[in-house]
Design an enzyme around this catalytic site. Structure first.
Site, PDB file in Angstrom:
ATOM      1  N   LYS A  37       0.840  -1.197   0.000  1.00  0.00           N
ATOM      2  CA  LYS A  37       0.000   0.000   0.000  1.00  0.00           C
ATOM      3  C   LYS A  37       0.881   1.255   0.000  1.00  0.00           C
ATOM      4  CE  LYS A  37      -3.594   2.222   2.743  1.00  0.00           C
ATOM      5  NZ  LYS A  37      -4.518   2.119   3.879  1.00  0.00           N
TER       6      LYS A  37
ATOM      7  N   GLY B  47      -4.919  -2.030   4.983  1.00  0.00           N
ATOM      8  CA  GLY B  47      -4.090  -3.142   4.498  1.00  0.00           C
ATOM      9  C   GLY B  47      -4.754  -4.491   4.706  1.00  0.00           C
TER      10      GLY B  47
ATOM     11  N   GLU C  28      -4.990  -6.990  14.719  1.00  0.00           N
ATOM     12  CA  GLU C  28      -4.517  -5.642  14.371  1.00  0.00           C
ATOM     13  C   GLU C  28      -5.683  -4.647  14.473  1.00  0.00           C
ATOM     14  OE1 GLU C  28      -0.941  -5.368  11.522  1.00  0.00           O
ATOM     15  OE2 GLU C  28      -2.481  -4.331  10.396  1.00  0.00           O
TER      16      GLU C  28
HETATM   17  O1  F6P Z   1       1.868  -4.507   9.876  1.00  0.00           O
HETATM   18  C1  F6P Z   1       1.553  -3.183   9.674  1.00  0.00           C
HETATM   19  C2  F6P Z   1       1.085  -2.898   8.290  1.00  0.00           C
HETATM   20  O2  F6P Z   1       0.931  -1.521   8.182  1.00  0.00           O
HETATM   21  C3  F6P Z   1      -0.196  -3.613   7.941  1.00  0.00           C
HETATM   22  O3  F6P Z   1      -1.332  -2.995   8.392  1.00  0.00           O
HETATM   23  C4  F6P Z   1      -0.080  -3.701   6.465  1.00  0.00           C
HETATM   24  O4  F6P Z   1      -0.976  -4.636   5.981  1.00  0.00           O
HETATM   25  C5  F6P Z   1       1.368  -4.079   6.317  1.00  0.00           C
HETATM   26  O5  F6P Z   1       2.021  -3.325   7.308  1.00  0.00           O
HETATM   27  C6  F6P Z   1       1.980  -3.867   4.966  1.00  0.00           C
HETATM   28  O6  F6P Z   1       1.985  -2.524   4.564  1.00  0.00           O
HETATM   29  P1  F6P Z   1       2.192  -2.118   3.053  1.00  0.00           P
HETATM   30  O7  F6P Z   1       1.089  -2.728   2.250  1.00  0.00           O
HETATM   31  O8  F6P Z   1       2.149  -0.627   3.028  1.00  0.00           O
HETATM   32  O9  F6P Z   1       3.535  -2.630   2.595  1.00  0.00           O
END
Ligand code: F6P
Length: 538
Positions: free
Chosen positions: A210, A271, A357
């Site tokens: 994300k 996420g 979470e």
């Molecule tokens: O573990 C924390 C977190 O922010 C999750 O909520 C998220 O799914 C994951 O890290 C991955 O984040 P990103 O998709 O931004 O790499």
């Protein structure tokens, strides 16, 4: 804005406390004996999809009525309406929470902050599905003109657990000529072992993040890019062998991924709720556009159900209410998810992030420390494997562990005799947990019983059913967060560890003075430094 009700100050909470004390000793087997219609009253059906049985719980009509009052007094219904309307209910991040819109078949406008979100949702979904189909049918090819045989999703947390779980769950519906791989861990072993399985000339990497800044994902994506260039020798190959799933389009571009290979989503998709967005691309490649649409349709059916069904007919709300009953009134600290379905072997891991979470929090929506228990520890393994591992504790241990038994009537494989055995275990375990066995020659052979469980019995685990299963838990988790007066859609608790890892890394890699840490961490850093430098000098 979400309501701000301290649940312990409601009339229903106090009544539930008294009710729990008064009914604590009533065994479920007596409730069954006293009421031949218990199953009839305590099960719900969604035609062609699911039978949800909650008769094997330590509840009676009064319990359910008080839990319904608790939901009313905590504004659960208002919370659901605020979410669907696009209110910024993720208040600590000032964001709407609209993953349900990603699976909606509605065409009317969805206005948030003066902008209609619907056209963007449809556009990205169709682009993503078209790309998935092109990979499947070979219209999209590698830099040397070969079809892709390996697809590697590089992501972590919500950018890994949902697609990984779903690709495994729907393997029987998958394109068997394309092998799906998932790399999440920053432990290099994860990527290394995966790379050993790949043919670089026929491998497509999906960088799923994300933020496109997550340490683990970026380290793995960069190492994968280096590996690809080493094997193919042509820097232009990156554009042909990489796609990105992200909200951070600038960072994606800087990495070298083409806009046509970049599939976006939005900050209003959390996420752990992002499987419905472009993050679902691995699943779409595996099961195809039509399968993915069915997956969305299953979730949409539950979205409608969760806002239209009254409390006693509302499956995710009943699931949520039962969880609160055990957590807050009967002292259960954990909740087990037990799929009797090998294809669902990653379901508990996925559910852990979704639930823990979301509701693993101790500040309420007023910023006050809660005085009651919130999210439980969620865990589980597929049956029957779990029976030969931890069920002993569920049957005879001192912990109360409410469990969800999940299975399908029809298997997705041809070994029907196995399936009958699987389902006999599935049904026998929940019956044994509830009934127990009081007459026995030895006290060690006595089973008290009275161990609660829900049964989620799907007709068969199709893409539609999986979408429904995931959405049921999403709504359960949100309903619980509403009662607990939490912000279920942020995750500040994962930030500190991330920040501190960035502080420790230069200390580990450098040879200068170590920064300020506690004595234990300093000693451990020194130990790693000493052993690593010895190993390097050999
Ligand atoms: O573990 C924390 C977190 O922010 C999750 O909520 C998220 O799914 C994951 O890290 C991955 O984040 P990103 O998709 O931004 O790499």
């Amino acid at each position: 804005m979400l309501p701000r009700v301290n649940p312990t100050k409601t009339k229903a909470w106090k009544a539930l406390e008294a009710h729990a004390a008064a009914t604590a000793d009533v065994p479920m087997r007596d409730l069954f004996a006293a009421d031949p219609n218990r199953f009839d009253r305590m099960h719900l059906r969604l035609e062609g999809l699911l039978l949800f049985d909650y008769a094997k719980h330590r509840v009676d009509e009064q319990t359910l009525s008080l839990l319904e009052q608790l939901f009313d007094q905590c504004g659960v219904s208002e919370g659901f309406k605020a979410q669907l309307a696009g209110d910024a209910i993720n208040e600590t991040e000032n964001r709407s929470v609209l993953h349900s819109a990603l699976r909606s078949s509605q065409n009317d406008s969805l206005m948030v902050d003066g902008q209609d979100l619907r056209p963007g949702i449809v556009r990205e979904r169709e682009r993503m599905l078209d790309f998935a189909e092109s990979v499947r049918d070979g219209r999209v090819r590698s830099t040397s003109g070969k079809t892709f045989k390996h697809v590697v999703n590089i992501g972590i947390g919500g950018s890994d657990l949902g697609p990984r779980m779903a690709v495994e769950a729907l393997k029987p519906f998958a394109h068997r000529g394309i092998q799906m791989h998932f790399v999440a861990n920053v432990d290099g072993a994860d990527l290394h072992e995966t790379l050993l399985l790949l043919d670089p000339a026929r491998t497509l990497f999906l960088v799923a993040s994300k933020t496109f800044t997550t340490q683990e994902t970026m380290a793995n994506a960069e190492a994968a890019r280096t590996w690809l260039l080493q094997h193919l020798g042509d820097p232009a190959a990156v554009a042909d062998h990489f796609a990105a799933l992200s909200t951070n389009l600038d960072k994606v571009k800087a990495f070298g991924i083409r806009p046509e290979r970049t599939f976006g989503f939005w900050d209003w998709v959390g996420g752990r709720y992002s499987i419905w967005s472009s993050i679902g691309l691995p699943l779409a490649i595996a099961i195809g556009a039509e399968g993915f649409r069915q997956f969305l349709a299953g979730a949409e059916r539950i979205d409608r159900h969760s806002v239209e069904a009254p409390f006693r007919q509302n499956i995710p709300w009943i699931m949520a209410a039962l969880g609160i009953w055990y957590r807050n009134f009967l002292g259960a600290a954990t909740h087990a998810a037990l799929p009797y379905d090998q294809y669902l072997h990653r379901f508990a891991a996925f559910l852990q992030q979704m639930d823990m979470e979301s509701n693993g929090k101790s500040l309420d929506r007023n910023g006050q420390r809660v005085t009651y228990a919130t999210g439980p520890v969620v865990w589980g393994e597929p049956g029957t494997n779990g029976q030969h591992a931890f069920y002993q504790l569920i049957h005879q241990g001192t912990e109360l562990i409410p469990s969800d038994f999940i299975a399908s009537v029809l298997p997705q494989h041809p070994l029907h005799a196995h399936h009958a055995k699987l389902l006999s275990n599935f049904l026998a375990q929940s019956e044994a947990l509830m009934m127990g066995k009081v007459e026995a020659q030895s006290p060690y052979r006595v089973f008290e019983g009275n161990r609660p469980s829900s049964t989620l019995l799907f007709d068969s685990m199709t893409p539609e059913a999986l979408g429904a299963l995931v959405a049921l838990y999403e709504h359960k988790v949100f309903a619980q967060g509403l009662v607990w007066n939490l912000f279920s859609y942020d995750q500040w608790g994962v930030e500190l560890g991330k920040e501190m890892a960035n502080v420790v890394l230069p200390d580990l890699e450098g040879d200068g003075p170590i920064g300020l840490h506690d004595s234990s961490t300093t000693a451990l850093i020194n130990h790693v430094r000493t052993l690593s430098s010895k190993a390097l000098s050999v």
